[in-house]
Design a protein around this motif. Structure first.
Motif, PDB file in Angstrom:
ATOM      1  N   GLU A 236       0.899  -1.319  -0.032  1.00 56.00           N
ATOM      2  CA  GLU A 236      -0.104  -0.137   0.178  1.00 56.00           C
ATOM      3  C   GLU A 236       0.813   1.175  -0.047  1.00 56.00           C
ATOM      4  O   GLU A 236       0.232   2.184  -0.207  1.00 56.00           O
ATOM      5  N   VAL A 237       2.084   0.912   0.312  1.00 54.61           N
ATOM      6  CA  VAL A 237       3.045   2.285   0.226  1.00 54.61           C
ATOM      7  C   VAL A 237       3.352   2.405  -1.241  1.00 54.61           C
ATOM      8  O   VAL A 237       4.022   1.648  -1.963  1.00 54.61           O
ATOM      9  N   MET A 238       3.191   3.652  -1.762  1.00 55.42           N
ATOM     10  CA  MET A 238       3.521   4.161  -3.110  1.00 55.42           C
ATOM     11  C   MET A 238       4.897   4.097  -3.352  1.00 55.42           C
ATOM     12  O   MET A 238       5.520   4.658  -2.381  1.00 55.42           O
ATOM     13  N   PHE A 239       5.354   3.768  -4.424  1.00 51.89           N
ATOM     14  CA  PHE A 239       6.702   3.871  -4.790  1.00 51.89           C
ATOM     15  C   PHE A 239       6.965   5.069  -5.975  1.00 51.89           C
ATOM     16  O   PHE A 239       5.976   4.793  -7.084  1.00 51.89           O
ATOM     17  N   SER A 240       7.422   6.001  -5.657  1.00 53.49           N
ATOM     18  CA  SER A 240       7.701   7.122  -6.810  1.00 53.49           C
ATOM     19  C   SER A 240       8.880   6.526  -7.957  1.00 53.49           C
ATOM     20  O   SER A 240      10.059   6.669  -7.325  1.00 53.49           O
ATOM     21  N   VAL A 241       8.089   6.180  -9.039  1.00 52.78           N
ATOM     22  CA  VAL A 241       9.209   5.656  -9.999  1.00 52.78           C
ATOM     23  C   VAL A 241       9.931   6.772 -10.704  1.00 52.78           C
ATOM     24  O   VAL A 241       9.052   7.827 -11.202  1.00 52.78           O
ATOM     25  N   SER A 242      11.136   6.970 -10.554  1.00 53.93           N
ATOM     26  CA  SER A 242      11.858   7.984 -11.239  1.00 53.93           C
ATOM     27  C   SER A 242      12.143   7.792 -12.752  1.00 53.93           C
ATOM     28  O   SER A 242      11.820   6.939 -13.296  1.00 53.93           O
ATOM     29  N   HIS A 243      12.291   9.188 -13.205  1.00 52.81           N
ATOM     30  CA  HIS A 243      12.583   9.081 -14.626  1.00 52.81           C
ATOM     31  C   HIS A 243      14.178   8.990 -14.986  1.00 52.81           C
ATOM     32  O   HIS A 243      15.051   9.540 -13.975  1.00 52.81           O
ATOM     33  N   THR A 244      14.755   8.619 -15.998  1.00 53.79           N
ATOM     34  CA  THR A 244      16.186   8.249 -16.146  1.00 53.79           C
ATOM     35  C   THR A 244      16.415   8.184 -17.685  1.00 53.79           C
ATOM     36  O   THR A 244      15.515   7.776 -18.533  1.00 53.79           O
ATOM     37  N   THR A 245      17.467   8.818 -18.118  1.00 51.90           N
ATOM     38  CA  THR A 245      17.991   8.544 -19.660  1.00 51.90           C
ATOM     39  C   THR A 245      18.842   7.545 -19.502  1.00 51.90           C
ATOM     40  O   THR A 245      19.559   7.251 -20.634  1.00 51.90           O
ATOM     41  N   ARG A 246      19.314   6.680 -18.487  1.00 51.50           N
ATOM     42  CA  ARG A 246      20.007   5.785 -18.859  1.00 51.50           C
ATOM     43  C   ARG A 246      19.481   4.298 -19.435  1.00 51.50           C
ATOM     44  O   ARG A 246      18.020   4.322 -19.224  1.00 51.50           O
ATOM     45  N   PRO A 247      20.129   3.457 -19.926  1.00 54.38           N
ATOM     46  CA  PRO A 247      19.585   2.346 -20.484  1.00 54.38           C
ATOM     47  C   PRO A 247      18.983   1.416 -19.388  1.00 54.38           C
ATOM     48  O   PRO A 247      19.603   1.218 -18.415  1.00 54.38           O
ATOM     49  N   PRO A 248      18.038   0.429 -19.493  1.00 55.58           N
ATOM     50  CA  PRO A 248      17.694  -0.516 -18.812  1.00 55.58           C
ATOM     51  C   PRO A 248      18.890  -1.476 -18.362  1.00 55.58           C
ATOM     52  O   PRO A 248      19.317  -1.879 -19.243  1.00 55.58           O
ATOM     53  N   ARG A 249      18.920  -1.918 -17.228  1.00 58.78           N
ATOM     54  CA  ARG A 249      19.707  -3.197 -16.798  1.00 58.78           C
ATOM     55  C   ARG A 249      18.882  -4.345 -17.068  1.00 58.78           C
ATOM     56  O   ARG A 249      17.715  -4.379 -17.169  1.00 58.78           O
ATOM     57  N   PRO A 250      19.571  -5.560 -17.305  1.00 56.76           N
ATOM     58  CA  PRO A 250      18.715  -6.787 -17.505  1.00 56.76           C
ATOM     59  C   PRO A 250      17.644  -7.032 -16.284  1.00 56.76           C
ATOM     60  O   PRO A 250      18.147  -6.693 -15.020  1.00 56.76           O
ATOM     61  N   GLY A 251      16.534  -7.193 -16.664  1.00 58.45           N
ATOM     62  CA  GLY A 251      15.488  -7.421 -15.680  1.00 58.45           C
ATOM     63  C   GLY A 251      14.936  -6.343 -15.299  1.00 58.45           C
ATOM     64  O   GLY A 251      13.672  -6.439 -14.529  1.00 58.45           O
ATOM     65  N   GLU A 252      14.982  -5.145 -15.551  1.00 59.26           N
ATOM     66  CA  GLU A 252      14.327  -3.881 -15.286  1.00 59.26           C
ATOM     67  C   GLU A 252      13.166  -3.600 -16.298  1.00 59.26           C
ATOM     68  O   GLU A 252      13.276  -4.006 -17.545  1.00 59.26           O
ATOM     69  N   VAL A 253      12.129  -3.128 -15.634  1.00 58.02           N
ATOM     70  CA  VAL A 253      11.015  -3.100 -16.423  1.00 58.02           C
ATOM     71  C   VAL A 253      10.702  -1.503 -16.625  1.00 58.02           C
ATOM     72  O   VAL A 253      10.444  -0.741 -15.457  1.00 58.02           O
TER      73      VAL A 253
END
Length: 208
Positions: free
Chosen positions: A33-50
């Protein structure tokens, strides 16, 4: 209509490789129930990141446009990539009475502290710089990048004195328990419980 109570936000920082992501992932399993603030980034995703779960992966052009639109509560450049926290999303959650978890580097944490009151600041440390180096090597970072990250980590660790709490990540389950304890203690602070105290007193008055 009953007034919505303001949510609590927790800022968590750590040197790269200290295990912050793993701790936050386990914490969120316990408190979905605790919200997670998803940041913006210009770096490419690492393996497994969505995209949209771990980060909003955007181009530098898009990121710069968001800066111009005053979208970010804080933003910074880190090892050649840009990272930013959406102020609109953060304040939207808080105004709805929802608690928010923020994964922010120390420089960004300083910006947040200067703009918003009432936050809780937690710094996660490795057991040693040699352990941090071992983790970075295990992650497959290039040796030159590891050298830069270790130098940056030493400077960032010095910033831990500006935080409310420090967690040493020696054992993941214990580190998660420590973060849980901080969250529960902060939720029980008297000033955050005043609404419930008043409700109890009002009920008692009505029964007299």
């Amino acid at each position: 209509m009953e007034e919505t109570k303001q949510g609590l936000f927790i800022v968590v920082s750590a040197p790269s490789g200290a295990g912050k992501t793993s701790i936050l992932r386990e914490f969120r399993k316990i408190y979905p129930e605790v919200m997670f603030s998803v940041s913006h980034t210009t770096r490419p995703p690492r393996p497994g990141e969505v995209d949209g779960r771990d980060y909003h992966f955007v181009s530098e052009t898009t990121f710069r446009e968001l800066i111009a639109q005053d979208e970010f509560a804080e933003w910074e450049e880190n090892f050649g990539c840009l990272y930013g926290t959406s102020g609109r999303i953060m304040t939207g959650f808080l105004s709805e009475g929802r608690d928010v978890l923020l994964d922010i580097e120390p420089r960004g944490a300083r910006s947040i502290k200067g703009k918003y009151s009432g936050g809780v600041y937690v710094f996660i440390l490795p057991t040693s710089l040699s352990e941090l180096q071992r983790r970075l090597l295990g992650r497959g970072d290039h040796p030159s990048r590891i050298t830069n990250r270790l130098a940056r980590a030493a400077a960032e660790i010095g910033e831990s004195i500006c935080y409310d709490y420090v967690i040493i990540n020696e054992h993941l389950p214990l580190a998660v328990d420590n973060l849980r304890a901080i969250y529960l203690a902060e939720k029980s602070r008297r000033e955050r419980m005043m609404g419930k105290i008043e409700d109890i007193l009002n009920v008692n008055k009505g029964q007299e």
